[in-house]
Design a protein around this motif. Sequence first.
Motif, mmCIF file in Angstrom:
data_model
loop_
_atom_site.group_PDB
_atom_site.id
_atom_site.type_symbol
_atom_site.label_atom_id
_atom_site.label_comp_id
_atom_site.label_asym_id
_atom_site.label_seq_id
_atom_site.Cartn_x
_atom_site.Cartn_y
_atom_site.Cartn_z
ATOM 1 N N UNK A 31 0.832 -1.205 0.000
ATOM 2 C CA UNK A 31 0.000 0.000 0.000
ATOM 3 C C UNK A 31 0.862 1.248 0.000
ATOM 4 N N UNK A 32 1.884 1.278 0.845
ATOM 5 C CA UNK A 32 2.771 2.436 0.874
ATOM 6 C C UNK A 32 3.441 2.654 -0.476
ATOM 7 N N UNK A 33 3.801 1.565 -1.137
ATOM 8 C CA UNK A 33 4.435 1.653 -2.448
ATOM 9 C C UNK A 33 3.489 2.288 -3.467
ATOM 10 N N UNK A 34 2.196 1.937 -3.387
ATOM 11 C CA UNK A 34 1.230 2.386 -4.388
ATOM 12 C C UNK A 34 0.876 3.863 -4.269
ATOM 13 N N UNK A 35 1.042 4.454 -3.089
ATOM 14 C CA UNK A 35 0.626 5.854 -2.908
ATOM 15 C C UNK A 35 1.778 6.839 -3.084
ATOM 16 N N UNK A 36 2.926 6.384 -3.518
ATOM 17 C CA UNK A 36 4.064 7.276 -3.714
ATOM 18 C C UNK A 36 3.957 8.017 -5.042
ATOM 19 N N UNK A 37 2.822 8.693 -5.222
ATOM 20 C CA UNK A 37 2.576 9.458 -6.447
ATOM 21 C C UNK A 37 1.987 10.803 -6.064
ATOM 22 N N UNK A 38 2.201 11.799 -6.930
ATOM 23 C CA UNK A 38 1.655 13.124 -6.676
ATOM 24 C C UNK A 38 0.186 13.157 -7.065
ATOM 25 N N UNK A 39 -0.601 13.924 -6.310
ATOM 26 C CA UNK A 39 -2.016 14.064 -6.625
ATOM 27 C C UNK A 39 -2.492 15.482 -6.383
ATOM 28 N N UNK A 76 0.256 1.019 9.065
ATOM 29 C CA UNK A 76 0.875 1.384 7.789
ATOM 30 C C UNK A 76 -0.173 1.726 6.737
ATOM 31 N N UNK A 77 -1.337 1.101 6.785
ATOM 32 C CA UNK A 77 -2.412 1.429 5.843
ATOM 33 C C UNK A 77 -2.911 2.847 6.081
ATOM 34 N N UNK A 78 -3.099 3.202 7.348
ATOM 35 C CA UNK A 78 -3.526 4.564 7.674
ATOM 36 C C UNK A 78 -2.428 5.568 7.352
ATOM 37 N N UNK A 79 -1.176 5.172 7.566
ATOM 38 C CA UNK A 79 -0.046 6.034 7.221
ATOM 39 C C UNK A 79 -0.003 6.298 5.721
ATOM 40 N N UNK A 80 -0.327 5.277 4.928
ATOM 41 C CA UNK A 80 -0.365 5.452 3.476
ATOM 42 C C UNK A 80 -1.422 6.478 3.088
#
Length: 314
Positions: free
Chosen positions: A60-68, A176-180
Amino acid sequence: WGRIFLFGGYMDILAVTNQILMMLLIMGIGLLLRKAGVITAQVIHGISGIVLKVAMPSLVLMMVQKDGGQALKGEFMRIALVSFLWLSAGLVIVFFLFKNKMAADRGAAFAGLSALPNVGYMGLPIIQAVYGDLGAVYLAAAVVGLNCTIYLTLEILMTGRLPKLSSLAGNIGLILSLLALVSFMMDLRLPMPFSALVSQLGSLTTPLSMLLAGARLMDFRLPALKDKELWLAIFVRLLALPMAGFALFRLLGFEGLPLGVITLACAMPGAVATQMYAEREKKDALFAATGVSLGTILCLASIPLVLLITGLGK
């Protein structure tokens, strides 16, 4: 010939098929390793803990490493919240509808297999192939919702007790899910080498999970295919809940790409996390593993069917 027209683009069925076949081959290797004695009951239990506590949250952390942008953040939050509420509601409803109609060690496994889709490592390559990086960002929101459902709702049903505040504080997967979610909403990006670390750990999810699913198949017997509860769970997972979800998501105002992503995410076969929890809590893990395996094969037909019925494939 091998493609479905979808939202102005094409979904490459061959790419989807190759991804599913790759997973089935890893399961085959897991079966061979179990027969050779490399994967034992103790190894299965240990690896299950690694997947639940390290690999899946890292994914999950890997998947959210994008700008939005701001608009994307609003849709991200909405998808995460709706996914959590819908999956948790489906999980609880199925559990209480059927728990008194089957063996005590199967109720929670049946509910998990029926209600929880393999959104992360099964959905990611498929949805990214259809919608590109933007689709992957929206999918990450659905994965956050799924993980919160797994680490809260599924854990409660599997253990049969409400978690204490201290146990929630020590739940690495939930934290970690909430952190993501927070990191995406606040544009926080992990610096190197931590971003590379979560990428590597997250990439363990698929091979480890499918190896364990394959290892469990050593206990499979053909009469299991006559199990009506197994087929009911697969029907609910692959067709009934995705169709019900599509209707609900439209009522909630989802449309276009977000509607397609969240519907496709909910149409994935059963989450291997159900098997992991069943292993840990001494539930019917073979039932869960068999359902995951059959669902992975049958989704080759069920995903195009869902697209056809909902009109998302037009």
